[in-house]
Design an enzyme around this catalytic site. Structure first.
Site, PDB file in Angstrom:
ATOM      1  N   THR A  74      -9.424  15.048 -11.642  1.00 60.88           N
ATOM      2  CA  THR A  74     -10.550  14.200 -12.049  1.00 60.88           C
ATOM      3  C   THR A  74     -10.700  14.112 -13.565  1.00 60.88           C
ATOM      4  OG1 THR A  74     -11.742  14.656 -10.017  1.00 60.88           O
ATOM      5  CG2 THR A  74     -13.068  13.955 -11.878  1.00 60.88           C
ATOM      6  N   ILE A  81      -9.824  13.030  -5.374  1.00 56.14           N
ATOM      7  CA  ILE A  81      -9.039  12.889  -6.612  1.00 56.14           C
ATOM      8  C   ILE A  81      -8.776  14.296  -7.126  1.00 56.14           C
ATOM      9  CG2 ILE A  81      -8.891  11.998  -8.971  1.00 56.14           C
ATOM     10  CD1 ILE A  81     -10.928   9.873  -8.302  1.00 56.14           C
ATOM     11  N   ASP A  82      -7.526  14.726  -7.088  1.00 56.48           N
ATOM     12  CA  ASP A  82      -7.177  15.999  -7.700  1.00 56.48           C
ATOM     13  C   ASP A  82      -6.649  15.670  -9.093  1.00 56.48           C
ATOM     14  OD1 ASP A  82      -6.874  18.857  -7.703  1.00 56.48           O
ATOM     15  OD2 ASP A  82      -4.724  18.481  -7.703  1.00 56.48           O
ATOM     16  N   ASP A 135      -9.113  16.528  -0.993  1.00 56.57           N
ATOM     17  CA  ASP A 135      -9.496  16.351  -2.392  1.00 56.57           C
ATOM     18  C   ASP A 135      -9.292  14.869  -2.692  1.00 56.57           C
ATOM     19  OD1 ASP A 135     -10.033  16.494  -5.057  1.00 56.57           O
ATOM     20  OD2 ASP A 135      -8.926  18.364  -5.356  1.00 56.57           O
ATOM     21  N   ASP A 193      -7.512  21.876  -3.150  1.00 56.82           N
ATOM     22  CA  ASP A 193      -6.491  21.726  -4.193  1.00 56.82           C
ATOM     23  C   ASP A 193      -5.091  21.984  -3.636  1.00 56.82           C
ATOM     24  OD1 ASP A 193      -8.465  21.443  -6.257  1.00 56.82           O
ATOM     25  OD2 ASP A 193      -8.692  23.612  -6.339  1.00 56.82           O
ATOM     26  N   GLU A 213     -14.022  18.040  -1.048  1.00 57.08           N
ATOM     27  CA  GLU A 213     -14.537  18.617  -2.297  1.00 57.08           C
ATOM     28  C   GLU A 213     -15.923  18.122  -2.677  1.00 57.08           C
ATOM     29  OE1 GLU A 213     -12.272  18.266  -5.991  1.00 57.08           O
ATOM     30  OE2 GLU A 213     -13.685  19.690  -6.862  1.00 57.08           O
TER      31      GLU A 213
END
Ligand code: IPD
Ligand code: CA
Ligand code: CA
Length: 255
Positions: free
Chosen positions: A84, A81-82, A79, A207, A63
């Protein structure tokens, strides 16, 4: 390979956990809602460094901008940190999401729900697991008794895809609708039978790459709003236990 994905997910999860609750350097991407923190970038660098060391020929799509395109059949979709926004505001709902594709097929996926300390994982054809426990979708076939989840794209103010209308229609026809803020965790909760269904527009491949496999390996169904098969690049995502899928499709198509 799954063991390796779990290893790096745990390693980077510890780094993210250490940064949680601290002050963050925040940059804006497309608007004031779409943010990235220093921790997102740090986490992505750790994951891509690991892949380059362990699987040097593999391709990467992440990402926060990491890309590696070569001749390999393997693509890591990441990702760091999904969730954020949750992370940056101190809400403990966020995850690391890593999926691996071989050509057009997702072959492995891991979502690490960091603050609950749950590793969700799946390998193509081998089922889905949450900390080693086999996952199954719910058996509920009544939409009116269903707990659903959704999310909103960062451009929701301009997005013409009737996002609000669909949300209101589901509020009226289900038991309740939640919005957690991590699509990867939403997927895992469908796989675990917590949520009966999940829909969202304009998600990105990172995601849902791991989450899609985790849902399907738990017996769930993933399509677009018309019931057609989707790739991780599809603009529509509808996931359910299978039993309420047609009912959800009807609402999505009518609103
Ligand atoms: C977001 C989360 C959220 C979803 C957004 C995503 P990010 O990812 O998954 O649940 O509603 O569409 O962009 O930006 O936190 O990685
Ligand atoms: Ca995300
Ligand atoms: Ca992210």
């Amino acid at each position: 390979m799954l063991d390796k994905i779990i290893e790096i997910s745990k390693e980077v999860g510890e780094v993210i956990k250490e940064d949680f609750g601290k002050h963050h350097l925040v940059e804006y991407k497309t608007n004031l809602s779409n943010i990235v923190t220093d921790t997102d970038k740090k986490a992505e660098k750790i994951i891509t460094g690991f892949i380059k060391k362990e699987f040097p020929s593999h391709n990467i799509l992440a990402e926060e901008g990491s890309r590696k395109e070569g001749n390999s059949d393997y693509l890591w979709v990441i990702d760091p940190i999904d969730g954020t926004t949750n992370f940056a505001h101190g809400l403990p709902i966020f995850s690391v999401s890593i999926g691996v594709m071989k050509k057009d097929e997702i072959i492995a996926g891991v979502v690490y729900d960091i603050m609950r300390n749950v590793i969700y994982s799946a390998e193509n054809g081998s089922g889905s697991f949450g900390n080693g426990r086999k996952l199954n979708v719910s058996k509920n076939d009544d939409l009116r008794k269903s707990l659903l989840v959704t999310g909103f794209p960062y451009n929701v103010a301009e997005n013409p895809d009737n996002v609000y209308e669909k949300f209101v229609a589901f509020l009226k026809s289900s038991r309740a609708v939640r919005r957690l803020g991590s699509a990867a965790i939403d997927c895992c909760f469908v796989a675990e039978g917590v949520f009966d269904g999940f829909w969202e527009v304009s998600l990105n491949p990172w995601d849902i790459c791991a989450g899609k496999l985790i849902i399907e390996e738990a017996g769930g169904k993933v399509t677009n709003f018309k019931g057609e098969q989707v790739s991780i690049f599809s603009p529509q995502f509808l996931a359910s236990n299978g039993y309420i899928h047609d009912k959800m499709m009807k609402i999505l198509l009518e609103n």
